[in-house]
Scaffold this motif. Structure first.
Motif, PDB file in Angstrom:
ATOM      1  N   TYR A 152       0.845  -1.203   0.000  1.00 27.79           N
ATOM      2  CA  TYR A 152       0.000   0.000   0.000  1.00 27.79           C
ATOM      3  C   TYR A 152       0.877   1.248   0.000  1.00 27.79           C
ATOM      4  O   TYR A 152       0.626   2.210  -0.742  1.00 27.79           O
ATOM      5  N   ASP A 165      -5.777   2.001  -0.402  1.00 29.44           N
ATOM      6  CA  ASP A 165      -6.758   2.107   0.688  1.00 29.44           C
ATOM      7  C   ASP A 165      -7.372   0.753   1.045  1.00 29.44           C
ATOM      8  O   ASP A 165      -7.937   0.587   2.128  1.00 29.44           O
ATOM      9  N   ALA A 166      -7.323  -0.189   0.108  1.00 30.26           N
ATOM     10  CA  ALA A 166      -7.838  -1.540   0.376  1.00 30.26           C
ATOM     11  C   ALA A 166      -6.769  -2.422   1.015  1.00 30.26           C
ATOM     12  O   ALA A 166      -7.065  -3.244   1.889  1.00 30.26           O
ATOM     13  N   LEU A 198      -4.161  -1.571   2.959  1.00 31.41           N
ATOM     14  CA  LEU A 198      -3.809  -1.243   4.350  1.00 31.41           C
ATOM     15  C   LEU A 198      -4.744  -1.934   5.351  1.00 31.41           C
ATOM     16  O   LEU A 198      -4.273  -2.681   6.208  1.00 31.41           O
ATOM     17  N   PRO A 199      -6.063  -1.723   5.266  1.00 31.92           N
ATOM     18  CA  PRO A 199      -6.916  -2.408   6.258  1.00 31.92           C
ATOM     19  C   PRO A 199      -6.908  -3.928   6.097  1.00 31.92           C
ATOM     20  O   PRO A 199      -7.033  -4.650   7.089  1.00 31.92           O
ATOM     21  N   LEU A 200      -6.762  -4.413   4.866  1.00 28.91           N
ATOM     22  CA  LEU A 200      -6.716  -5.873   4.694  1.00 28.91           C
ATOM     23  C   LEU A 200      -5.471  -6.449   5.379  1.00 28.91           C
ATOM     24  O   LEU A 200      -5.540  -7.495   6.034  1.00 28.91           O
ATOM     25  N   ILE A 256      -3.930  -5.210   7.977  1.00 26.83           N
ATOM     26  CA  ILE A 256      -4.155  -5.170   9.430  1.00 26.83           C
ATOM     27  C   ILE A 256      -5.147  -6.260   9.830  1.00 26.83           C
ATOM     28  O   ILE A 256      -4.987  -6.921  10.861  1.00 26.83           O
ATOM     29  N   GLU A 257      -6.158  -6.458   8.991  1.00 26.04           N
ATOM     30  CA  GLU A 257      -7.143  -7.515   9.281  1.00 26.04           C
ATOM     31  C   GLU A 257      -6.452  -8.883   9.354  1.00 26.04           C
ATOM     32  O   GLU A 257      -6.734  -9.674  10.263  1.00 26.04           O
ATOM     33  N   ALA A 280      -4.614  -9.101  12.640  1.00 19.92           N
ATOM     34  CA  ALA A 280      -5.531  -9.263  13.779  1.00 19.92           C
ATOM     35  C   ALA A 280      -6.126 -10.669  13.813  1.00 19.92           C
ATOM     36  O   ALA A 280      -6.183 -11.318  14.855  1.00 19.92           O
ATOM     37  N   THR A 309       0.158  -0.687  13.497  1.00 20.05           N
ATOM     38  CA  THR A 309      -0.504   0.561  13.088  1.00 20.05           C
ATOM     39  C   THR A 309       0.298   1.783  13.538  1.00 20.05           C
ATOM     40  O   THR A 309       0.373   2.781  12.815  1.00 20.05           O
ATOM     41  N   TYR A 365     -11.021   9.821   7.473  1.00 24.00           N
ATOM     42  CA  TYR A 365     -10.086   9.438   6.399  1.00 24.00           C
ATOM     43  C   TYR A 365     -10.851   9.174   5.110  1.00 24.00           C
ATOM     44  O   TYR A 365     -10.457   9.614   4.021  1.00 24.00           O
ATOM     45  N   PRO A 399      -4.760   4.333  10.039  1.00 24.71           N
ATOM     46  CA  PRO A 399      -4.079   3.494  11.036  1.00 24.71           C
ATOM     47  C   PRO A 399      -4.185   4.047  12.459  1.00 24.71           C
ATOM     48  O   PRO A 399      -4.227   3.264  13.415  1.00 24.71           O
ATOM     49  N   ALA A 451      -8.565  -8.056  19.436  1.00 24.46           N
ATOM     50  CA  ALA A 451      -8.268  -8.283  18.016  1.00 24.46           C
ATOM     51  C   ALA A 451      -9.567  -8.459  17.229  1.00 24.46           C
ATOM     52  O   ALA A 451      -9.642  -8.136  16.046  1.00 24.46           O
ATOM     53  N   THR A 485     -11.712  -3.346  10.461  1.00 29.62           N
ATOM     54  CA  THR A 485     -10.918  -3.331   9.226  1.00 29.62           C
ATOM     55  C   THR A 485     -11.662  -4.022   8.081  1.00 29.62           C
ATOM     56  O   THR A 485     -11.576  -3.582   6.933  1.00 29.62           O
ATOM     57  N   GLY A 527     -12.326  -2.318   4.322  1.00 26.71           N
ATOM     58  CA  GLY A 527     -11.388  -2.858   3.342  1.00 26.71           C
ATOM     59  C   GLY A 527     -12.046  -3.151   1.998  1.00 26.71           C
ATOM     60  O   GLY A 527     -13.119  -2.626   1.686  1.00 26.71           O
ATOM     61  N   PRO A 528     -11.412  -4.012   1.201  1.00 27.09           N
ATOM     62  CA  PRO A 528     -11.909  -4.283  -0.155  1.00 27.09           C
ATOM     63  C   PRO A 528     -13.277  -4.971  -0.171  1.00 27.09           C
ATOM     64  O   PRO A 528     -13.995  -4.855  -1.160  1.00 27.09           O
ATOM     65  N   VAL A 560     -14.121   0.415   0.915  1.00 25.34           N
ATOM     66  CA  VAL A 560     -13.287   0.696  -0.255  1.00 25.34           C
ATOM     67  C   VAL A 560     -13.783  -0.097  -1.472  1.00 25.34           C
ATOM     68  O   VAL A 560     -13.729   0.390  -2.607  1.00 25.34           O
TER      69      VAL A 560
END
Lengths: 289, 289
Positions: free
Chosen positions: A80, A116-117, A119-121, A123-124, A127, A140, B80, B120, B133, B140, B144-145, B149
């Motif tokens: 990302y 943008d997709a 980054l959270p994926l 982190i997901e 987690a 993060t 964001y 983040p 978690a 997230t 996410g995708p 997003v």
């Protein structure tokens, strides 16, 4: 073959397969999945996931699909950051790893959204696989305003700013935040995940700090030492674009000697650990020395 | 005063103070902190954090600074998404909430990075305060995708695409992902955090789904019903720009009756819960009816 090479040859294909398979399976929309995979599968060295896995290895932790998912989560986050760094409003790069950058290939909105997709994926994945809020916090923090993005901000804020070009403290901080933070986090996450002792933790984090600092000097040197064909991206750009970094501050030869001394020091941090593989990561830097 | 109004008046200033204070204290670089705070403090309704807190309230969970941090983490993530949606390559909006958008005020690179910093940081706040978690995974996943997003991607992929304008399934999915997912997650995170029973969980998630779906219809209606002065942003834009949404699909009157029936249905989901405050969120939609 060195222990590092053996480890790298063993796990790089596992990482690559995991990334390719899960992005295809777990991202529902096939078009955005393809745009994300284009950059993720563009042939990176997988440095951060390998560092995470090698640190687990040095602590005697077994590597299964769960640990691979965490490692690959870090790689998604790294990818990302590359996509957004290349955007027209940022570094405006047309090539990365020898291929068109995401926005050149798919369009600017698509590239912003692919980042943008990812980054959270990423982190997901961290987690989900670690079930650890602590690992999420470390990762993060490393990429937020007090980490990587903060460094990017210092970079754009100082480009073509002559008052910064001799400010060693500013440049060190910027480079540390941009690159060092996520590298350090990759090691720290593994140490937390594998329940490292206090002593192991301190040594590993010192190693990671040294390795991360060395990486940035290495990366700046690649920019001048390699041709763009070898590096797979535009080189000799930093100076033209008024970028400030350790290299523009110290020059080539002093940067090299700084790198040599950092490598030596960083190896010493590993003494007493079962860290033959981790030590091998430092060999990466030989090609600019 | 309704229970909702009372709750809103009690907690909105607490949320606002927390956001302002922590962004100033916890983001080290004062310039990027200012750019982030500019958009965060631009006068949003705090709908998602209030939903999170109201759900806790309905489950009898006490609200302390810890819960406020989680709620505010959700608001950072929402902010964001607004900053990136407004970018030139995306919706290209000059105004938001009556103020210049981030990229108009600070520049495009700065706006991209402010968004990249808020996401983040928001997740970090959630991880840090909840130590869960699971909460990170829910939040997230929602952005996410396969969530927000992904919806943005369907939106840009279908703008000015006539074949989509009558495709109810596509439009419903896009709107749900863009807006519904994070609204639902705000309620679901509270239900998980407060250890809701299975029955409470099902009812709350059904409520959140209905509320989120209704919100999108409401938001589309605001675009045509309000003048841009009232809405604080450019209105009447969707049609001009070839956007497809429920409103362009159904027209104003059918959208209104769909909204009325959704409100009724969504209220019913709350029966048997101590949910006077949550029910009051549905009154928000009266202004377009």
């Amino acid at each position: 073959m060195t222990a590092f090479k053996f480890f790298q040859n063993q796990w790089t294909p596992v990482i690559n397969n995991f990334l390719e398979k899960k992005l295809a399976e777990e991202v529902e929309d096939k078009k955005i999945s393809q745009i994300m995979a284009y950059s993720v599968m563009a042939g990176g060295k997988r440095l951060r996931p390998l560092l995470f896995l090698a640190t687990l290895n040095s602590l005697g932790k077994e590597i299964t699909d769960t640990e691979i998912r965490i490692a690959c989560g870090i790689e998604l986050i790294h990818t990302y950051s590359l996509i957004h760094d290349d955007l027209p409003a940022m570094d405006n790069d047309d090539y990365r790893r020898g291929k068109l950058t995401s926005h050149k290939k798919w369009g600017e909105a698509e590239a912003i959204l692919a980042g943008d997709a990812l980054l959270p994926l990423g982190i997901e994945w961290i987690a989900q696989a670690s079930d650890s809020a602590k690992l999420v916090k470390v990762s993060t923090e490393a990429v937020g305003p007090n980490g990587m993005v903060g460094g990017q901000y210092l970079d754009i804020d100082s480009t073509n700013n002559a008052s910064v070009s001799n400010d060693e403290q500013y440049i060190n901080k910027m480079e540390w935040l941009k690159t060092g933070c996520l590298i350090k986090a990759s090691v720290e996450m593994a140490a937390i995940y594998a329940d490292a002792t206090q002593i192991e933790m301190v040594k590993l984090i010192d190693f990671a700090k040294g390795f991360g600092r060395a990486y940035q000097i290495y990366d700046d040197l690649v920019d001048v030492v390699e041709s763009s064909e070898q590096a797979g991206k535009a080189t000799h750009k930093d100076k033209e674009e008024g970028k400030n970094n350790t290299l523009t501050l110290l020059g080539i030869e002093k940067s090299r000697s700084e790198l040599v001394s950092l490598i030596k020091q960083t190896k010493q941090n590993l003494s007493g650990l079962n860290a033959e593989v981790l030590e091998g990561f430092l060999d990466l830097y030989q090609k600019v020395l």
